[in-house]
Design an enzyme around this catalytic site. Structure first.
Site, short mmCIF file in Angstrom:
data_model
loop_
_atom_site.label_atom_id
_atom_site.label_comp_id
_atom_site.label_asym_id
_atom_site.label_seq_id
_atom_site.Cartn_x
_atom_site.Cartn_y
_atom_site.Cartn_z
N LYS A 85 -98.27 141.04 22.44
CA LYS A 85 -97.30 142.06 22.84
C LYS A 85 -95.94 141.67 22.28
CE LYS A 85 -95.57 144.48 26.98
NZ LYS A 85 -95.64 144.60 28.46
N SER A 111 -96.67 149.17 30.33
CA SER A 111 -95.98 149.07 29.06
C SER A 111 -96.76 148.35 27.97
CB SER A 111 -94.65 148.34 29.28
OG SER A 111 -94.88 147.01 29.70
N SER A 152 -98.15 146.74 34.17
CA SER A 152 -98.21 146.97 32.72
C SER A 152 -99.37 146.35 31.98
CB SER A 152 -96.92 146.49 32.08
OG SER A 152 -95.94 147.47 32.25
N1 GLN Z 1 -94.26 150.99 35.09
C1 GLN Z 1 -93.56 149.93 35.72
C2 GLN Z 1 -92.10 149.97 35.37
O1 GLN Z 1 -91.74 150.79 34.62
C3 GLN Z 1 -94.16 148.62 35.36
C4 GLN Z 1 -93.77 148.15 34.02
C5 GLN Z 1 -94.28 146.78 33.76
O2 GLN Z 1 -95.16 146.28 34.47
N2 GLN Z 1 -93.66 146.14 32.80
O3 GLN Z 1 -91.32 149.21 35.83
#
Ligand code: GLN
Length: 495
Positions: free
Chosen positions: A76, A151, A175
């Site tokens: 990532k 994400s 995410s």
């Molecule tokens: N969707 C969640 C957020 O926007 C989680 C994102 C994540 O786990 N990085 O904060």
């Protein structure tokens, strides 16, 4: 080749059936041909990959190889990689080349893996759909009109389309698990403190945790074993031995108590997702587990509590991008203030700005007690709910997300409906617990994951349950037909 698990690939490498260079070229070729539509990679590190593959081949020839030596991995783009562009999905870091490797990356590399490239993600990991990336959205390999989740959507799509055998991800509120569910791959977010955050670009430091997106639980266990462990450079990493997850993978599940949080099976859960989750629970019961209802009474407060804390921490973490020390700098600033204002205005996207503003508000002197401090207190109560639940059961099971993958653009104009995506995933991050998403079936042709949650440091239980489930079911073998290719073990999508 792309249908093989890590252990199978490793056996092929050690048995000289294939060299790491050939294997690496095979995946680079798939990325070159198939990623144009998916957009799962931001950077492909072809030359570096081939160089690493050749040195892996030397290690194998010298008899100095471990299971992961020569295995291609995608990372990532939130993990710093020395000399390789690390963008975090943002224009702010579009041309940032990290001067060092994140600890997690260095550990994985030292076991002799090969880095294929850096995967696409929501900007600074803020999002549930991969649509906030400066480098454009990732498409779901199961349906190009839909999101892959976020994400870590690039990592999930790349593994689902078999462009990489395995990938890293990070999870602040879901995410790893939500994109794993949307793409039919297996994802684990370990206990907070299990994997070093050094060199992992910070979004919300008390919630962020690195983990793995893989084809199955066994593969995920192998890679997590390599990346986990205490790190003197991260004071929140914890000095506990990392168990050998492989030794307990196949243990019997007889008598294991699985708690079902009643609050997660109520209104708001799509009926198709519910049906898949219930069928998975029936399979688990067939393996001898005992299903028990439990309650998490503070569930209704999880979303607001998380978003106050995550945005507050984000507003502080992202203050380092000032146009001076890191990343994007505007042209011809008039003075220092103009440099700050325009560099940040140009470098950050809309969602990141929304969160910095909201977080700055909740940390401001007049509102700190009412929002941030209150959220910290609620966080304690939420963690306490889980502590009580784990007095009664060994594992919790439920849905990962309320719906399967939604359409591109569907929630982009309404941040609150986007934030509701995380309703079943972010409670774990608030409590620091490990969680996993395991392919469990399909709803109207779209994959659905089952979420398993264990007590702190008990990742081995998750791997064990997921692995036993995967020995009994083949959901994790399904590959979208466009990416399945010709192979004797070919598995197409279910309809
Ligand atoms: N969707 C969640 C957020 O926007 C989680 C994102 C994540 O786990 N990085 O904060």
């Amino acid at each position: 080749m792309h249908h093989k698990s890590l252990t199978e690939l490793s056996a092929a490498l050690q048995g000289r059936k294939i060299s790491s260079e050939e294997l690496t070229r095979f995946f680079l070729d798939r990325i070159g041909r198939l990623d144009t539509t998916l957009n799962s990679f931001i950077t492909v590190t072809e030359e570096l990959a081939l160089e690493q593959a050749r040195s892996a081949d030397k290690r194998i020839a010298a008899g100095d190889a471990g299971v992961l030596t020569g295995i291609p991995v995608a990372h990532k783009d939130i993990f710093c990689t020395q000399g390789v562009r690390t963008t975090c999905g943002s224009r702010m870091l579009e041309n940032f080349s990290a001067p060092y490797d994140a600890t997690a990356i260095a550990r994985i590399a030292s076991s002799g893996t090969v880095m294929l490239g850096k995967t696409n993600m929501d900007e600074f990991a803020m999002g549930s759909s991969n649509e906030t990336s400066y480098f454009g959205p990732v498409k779901n390999p199961w349906d190009g009109e839909r999101v892959p989740g976020g994400s870590s959507g690039g990592s999930a799509a790349a593994v689902a389309a078999r462009l990489a055998p395995i990938a890293t991800g990070t999870d602040t509120g879901g995410s790893i698990r939500q994109p794993a569910s949307f793409c039919n791959v297996t994802g684990i977010k370990p206990t907070y403190g299990r994997v070093s955050r050094y060199g992992m670009i910070a979004y919300a430091s008390s919630l962020d945790q690195g983990g793995v997106i893989a084809r199955n639980a066994e593969d995920a266990a192998l890679l997590l074993g390599a990346m986990a462990g205490v790190d003197p450079r991260d004071s929140t990493s914890v000095d506990l031995p990392v168990p050998d997850y492989m030794t307990t993978l196949s243990e019997s599940l007889r008598g294991v108590k699985v708690g079902l949080p009643r609050e997660w099976y109520g209104d708001g859960l799509d009926s198709g997702v519910r049906a898949v989750v219930e069928a998975a629970l029936t399979s688990l019961a067939g393996l001898g587990v005992e299903l028990v209802d439990i309650n998490l009474p503070h569930s209704p407060y999880c979303i607001p509590c998380y978003y106050v804390i995550a945005m507050s921490e984000a507003s502080s973490n992202l203050s380092r991008y000032d146009g001076v020390r890191f990343g994007h700098r505007c042209e011809n600033p008039r003075d220092l203030l103009d440099l700050y204002i325009r560099s940040r205005a140009e470098g950050f996207g809309t969602e990141v700005k929304r969160r910095i503003m909201t977080g700055t508000f909740s940390l401001s002197a007049g509102y700190y007690d009412a929002y941030y401090l209150k959220a910290l207190k609620v966080r304690r109560l939420i963690a306490e709910d889980f502590r009580r639940a784990f007095e009664k059961v060994d594992i919790l099971a439920g849905p990962v997300a309320p719906t399967p993958a939604f359409a591109l653009g569907e929630h982009m104009d309404d941040p609150v409906t986007m934030y509701l995506q995380d309703i079943y995933t972010l409670p774990l991050n608030l409590a620091g617990l490990p969680g996993m998403s395991v392919p469990a079936g399909f709803d109207r042709g779209l994959p659905v994951g089952l979420q398993l949650i264990a007590n702190h440091w008990e990742e081995a239980r998750l791997f064990n349950m997921a692995h036993r489930y995967q020995q009994e079911t083949d959901w994790h073998h399904f590959v979208p037909s466009r990416f399945a290719g010709q192979s004797e073990t070919e598995q197409n999508d279910p309809d």
